[in-house]
Design a protein around this motif. Structure first.
Motif, PDB file in Angstrom:
ATOM      1  N   PHE A 198       0.909  -1.154   0.000  1.00 15.43           N
ATOM      2  CA  PHE A 198       0.000   0.000   0.000  1.00 15.43           C
ATOM      3  C   PHE A 198       0.941   1.195   0.000  1.00 15.43           C
ATOM      4  O   PHE A 198       1.529   1.519   1.034  1.00 15.43           O
ATOM      5  N   LEU A 199       1.126   1.827  -1.148  1.00 16.63           N
ATOM      6  CA  LEU A 199       2.290   2.703  -1.322  1.00 16.63           C
ATOM      7  C   LEU A 199       2.030   4.190  -1.106  1.00 16.63           C
ATOM      8  O   LEU A 199       2.961   4.957  -0.889  1.00 16.63           O
ATOM      9  N   GLY A 200       0.772   4.585  -1.167  1.00 16.22           N
ATOM     10  CA  GLY A 200       0.496   6.016  -1.220  1.00 16.22           C
ATOM     11  C   GLY A 200       0.346   6.688   0.130  1.00 16.22           C
ATOM     12  O   GLY A 200       0.002   6.071   1.127  1.00 16.22           O
ATOM     13  N   GLY A 201       0.634   7.996   0.138  1.00 11.28           N
ATOM     14  CA  GLY A 201       0.243   8.835   1.273  1.00 11.28           C
ATOM     15  C   GLY A 201       1.298   9.051   2.327  1.00 11.28           C
ATOM     16  O   GLY A 201       1.070   9.826   3.254  1.00 11.28           O
ATOM     17  N   LEU A 202       2.463   8.412   2.184  1.00  9.68           N
ATOM     18  CA  LEU A 202       3.479   8.619   3.218  1.00  9.68           C
ATOM     19  C   LEU A 202       4.765   9.177   2.581  1.00  9.68           C
ATOM     20  O   LEU A 202       4.697   9.926   1.631  1.00  9.68           O
ATOM     21  N   ILE A 203       5.915   8.784   3.116  1.00 10.27           N
ATOM     22  CA  ILE A 203       7.161   9.463   2.756  1.00 10.27           C
ATOM     23  C   ILE A 203       7.588   9.168   1.309  1.00 10.27           C
ATOM     24  O   ILE A 203       8.014  10.063   0.582  1.00 10.27           O
ATOM     25  N   GLU A 204       7.460   7.901   0.925  1.00  9.98           N
ATOM     26  CA  GLU A 204       7.927   7.526  -0.415  1.00  9.98           C
ATOM     27  C   GLU A 204       7.044   8.125  -1.509  1.00  9.98           C
ATOM     28  O   GLU A 204       7.527   8.517  -2.572  1.00  9.98           O
ATOM     29  N   ASN A 205       5.744   8.171  -1.231  1.00  2.00           N
ATOM     30  CA  ASN A 205       4.776   8.685  -2.211  1.00  2.00           C
ATOM     31  C   ASN A 205       3.773   9.606  -1.523  1.00  2.00           C
ATOM     32  O   ASN A 205       2.620   9.218  -1.318  1.00  2.00           O
ATOM     33  N   PRO A 206       4.209  10.815  -1.134  1.00  2.00           N
ATOM     34  CA  PRO A 206       3.263  11.719  -0.462  1.00  2.00           C
ATOM     35  C   PRO A 206       2.007  11.905  -1.319  1.00  2.00           C
ATOM     36  O   PRO A 206       2.103  11.913  -2.555  1.00  2.00           O
ATOM     37  N   ALA A 207       0.875  12.057  -0.659  1.00  2.00           N
ATOM     38  CA  ALA A 207      -0.395  12.150  -1.391  1.00  2.00           C
ATOM     39  C   ALA A 207      -0.363  13.295  -2.397  1.00  2.00           C
ATOM     40  O   ALA A 207       0.034  14.419  -2.063  1.00  2.00           O
ATOM     41  N   SER A 208      -0.746  12.989  -3.617  1.00  2.00           N
ATOM     42  CA  SER A 208      -0.800  14.019  -4.666  1.00  2.00           C
ATOM     43  C   SER A 208      -1.838  13.560  -5.692  1.00  2.00           C
ATOM     44  O   SER A 208      -2.301  12.418  -5.638  1.00  2.00           O
ATOM     45  N   HIS A 209      -2.161  14.435  -6.613  1.00  2.00           N
ATOM     46  CA  HIS A 209      -3.100  14.024  -7.669  1.00  2.00           C
ATOM     47  C   HIS A 209      -2.539  12.812  -8.425  1.00  2.00           C
ATOM     48  O   HIS A 209      -3.277  11.900  -8.792  1.00  2.00           O
ATOM     49  N   GLU A 210      -1.192  12.825  -8.608  1.00  2.00           N
ATOM     50  CA  GLU A 210      -0.564  11.712  -9.353  1.00  2.00           C
ATOM     51  C   GLU A 210      -0.741  10.388  -8.605  1.00  2.00           C
ATOM     52  O   GLU A 210      -1.068   9.370  -9.207  1.00  2.00           O
ATOM     53  N   THR A 211      -0.502  10.410  -7.283  1.00  2.00           N
ATOM     54  CA  THR A 211      -0.597   9.133  -6.547  1.00  2.00           C
ATOM     55  C   THR A 211      -2.036   8.606  -6.578  1.00  2.00           C
ATOM     56  O   THR A 211      -2.250   7.394  -6.575  1.00  2.00           O
ATOM     57  N   ILE A 212      -2.977   9.515  -6.637  1.00  2.00           N
ATOM     58  CA  ILE A 212      -4.383   9.072  -6.733  1.00  2.00           C
ATOM     59  C   ILE A 212      -4.633   8.478  -8.125  1.00  2.00           C
ATOM     60  O   ILE A 212      -5.164   7.374  -8.248  1.00  2.00           O
ATOM     61  N   ASP A 213      -4.178   9.188  -9.157  1.00  2.00           N
ATOM     62  CA  ASP A 213      -4.359   8.671 -10.530  1.00  2.00           C
ATOM     63  C   ASP A 213      -3.668   7.312 -10.694  1.00  2.00           C
ATOM     64  O   ASP A 213      -4.158   6.445 -11.408  1.00  2.00           O
ATOM     65  N   GLN A 214      -2.521   7.151 -10.016  1.00  2.00           N
ATOM     66  CA  GLN A 214      -1.766   5.887 -10.145  1.00  2.00           C
ATOM     67  C   GLN A 214      -2.298   4.792  -9.212  1.00  2.00           C
ATOM     68  O   GLN A 214      -1.689   3.737  -9.080  1.00  2.00           O
TER      69      GLN A 214
END
Ligand code: UT7
Length: 331
Positions: A198-214
């Motif tokens: 579960f990769l999104g929302g923390l240090i490696e992949n801070p929440a952004s429009h891109e992380t939501i799209d991905q």
């Protein structure tokens, strides 16, 4: 050596709670390209319980915890520690355990979460047993609780058919002569950390429009890789766990496998030469409830009233990390 030292520790009570809402395989076949037949044949799952909006991990953890305390005849004020095993905390912080400790008014207890994939439940049992065995704590409430449904991509048939929400709990305490934890082993193969993520929302992949799209804010799993890893690693691991405790797999009276996939459970049982009637299965009703699965299994088993004094129980799980572990108990 994997034996527990110090004060013998017993399971004093157990309990569980599953959300009321049930989603069947046929319900899922209306939203993704799947079928009741495929899910049953490949996993053994028939239904899963899903939390309503607002029903949080702490909400169901408290309910399971109360049920276990009642079953044990222990008051919240008598608890020294509340441990919650979860991969779906309400928030990153505060943890779920402090919220549950507050809801229970367990004013004398500390509280912390354990997060280590679906093995979190087994890890937390071992921590609790050691805390009691060393004399540091007396009464410990250990809860496995998951509300994974908001973290699932309900358009991904590879994952959405597998998981369910639920909570189970145990009260552990110094043994009064009935019951004791014997031994345990906790393992990890971190080279396989990309298999369940579960990769999104923390240090490696801070929440952004891109992380939501991905779609990074959803559980992702290489299901078949997990399947192969587990089939390769878990049977010899369990054999060694039994042998190190001076017994053979057939010496275990009741098996509580992580309720992930019936084919995995049956294959493991076959390779260990275990009597299938000694393997408790309830994944047909709950699906994979991750860290909660071994607790829910024990709670349902205890309600059947089949446990005899002196019988050996083995709890085991595997999950994201990849972590795995097992613990042996004598009733
Ligand atoms: O707590 C730890 C959590 N993880 C696990 O326990 C997962 C362990 N793995 C498993 O349980 C199994 O690997 C699964 C049940 C996830 C999948 O079963 P599988 O026998 O390994 O199937 P597969 O992934 O090799 O996929 C076989 C086919 C694929 O189609 P193609 O490529 O052969 O055309 C999948 O796209 O099945 C397809 N498929 C589905 N079909 C219908 C995958 N999911 C579904 C589905 N309904 N829900």
């Amino acid at each position: 050596m994997s034996f527990f030292q110090g004060v013998p520790v017993a399971i004093r009570g157990s309990g569980m709670y599953a959300p009321r809402k049930v989603v069947t395989n046929n319900d899922l076949s209306q939203i993704v390209d799947t079928s009741d037949e495929w899910i049953r044949e490949r996993t053994g799952i028939q239904r899963r319980h899903i939390a309503e909006p607002g029903e949080l991990t702490s909400t169901i953890a408290e309910k399971a915890g109360r049920a276990a305390l009642e079953n044990a005849g222990i008051l919240p004020s008598e608890l020294d520690m509340v441990i919650v095993a979860t991969n779906s905390p309400d928030t990153l912080f505060p943890g779920v355990a402090p919220k549950v400790q507050g809801l229970l008014k367990a004013e004398n207890a500390g509280a912390f979460d354990v997060q280590s994939g679906c093995t979190s439940g087994v890890y937390s049992i071992v921590l609790a047993v050691n805390g009691i065995a060393s004399g540091l704590w007396k009464n410990v409430l250990v809860i496995g609780a998951e509300v994974l449904s908001p973290l699932i991509d309900w358009t991904d048939r590879n994952t959405c058919v597998l998981f369910g929400d639920g909570a189970g709990a145990m009260v552990l305490a110094p043994s009064n002569g009935n019951g004791r934890f014997i031994s345990a082993q906790l393992k990890s193969d971190g080279t396989k950390h990309d298999q369940i993520t579960f990769l999104g929302g923390l240090i490696e992949n801070p929440a952004s429009h891109e992380t939501i799209d991905q779609k990074k804010h959803y559980v992702a799993m290489k299901g078949n890789d997990v399947f192969k890893f587990v089939n390769r690693v878990i049977p010899p691991f369990l054999k060694t766990l039994c042998e190190d405790a001076g017994m053979l797999p057939e010496g275990i009276d009741w098996w509580f496998f992580h309720q992930a996939n019936q084919r995995i459970i049956e294959r493991t049982a076959e390779r260990l030469g275990i009597n299938p009637e000694r393997v408790f299965i309830n994944l047909d009703e709950y699906g994979n409830t991750s860290a909660a699965s071994v607790f829910i299994a024990l709670s349902e088993f205890m309600k059947q009233g089949e446990l005899l004094r002196g019988q050996k129980l083995l709890f085991t799980a595997f999950g994201a990390g990849m972590t795995y572990g097992g613990v042996i108990y004598e009733s």
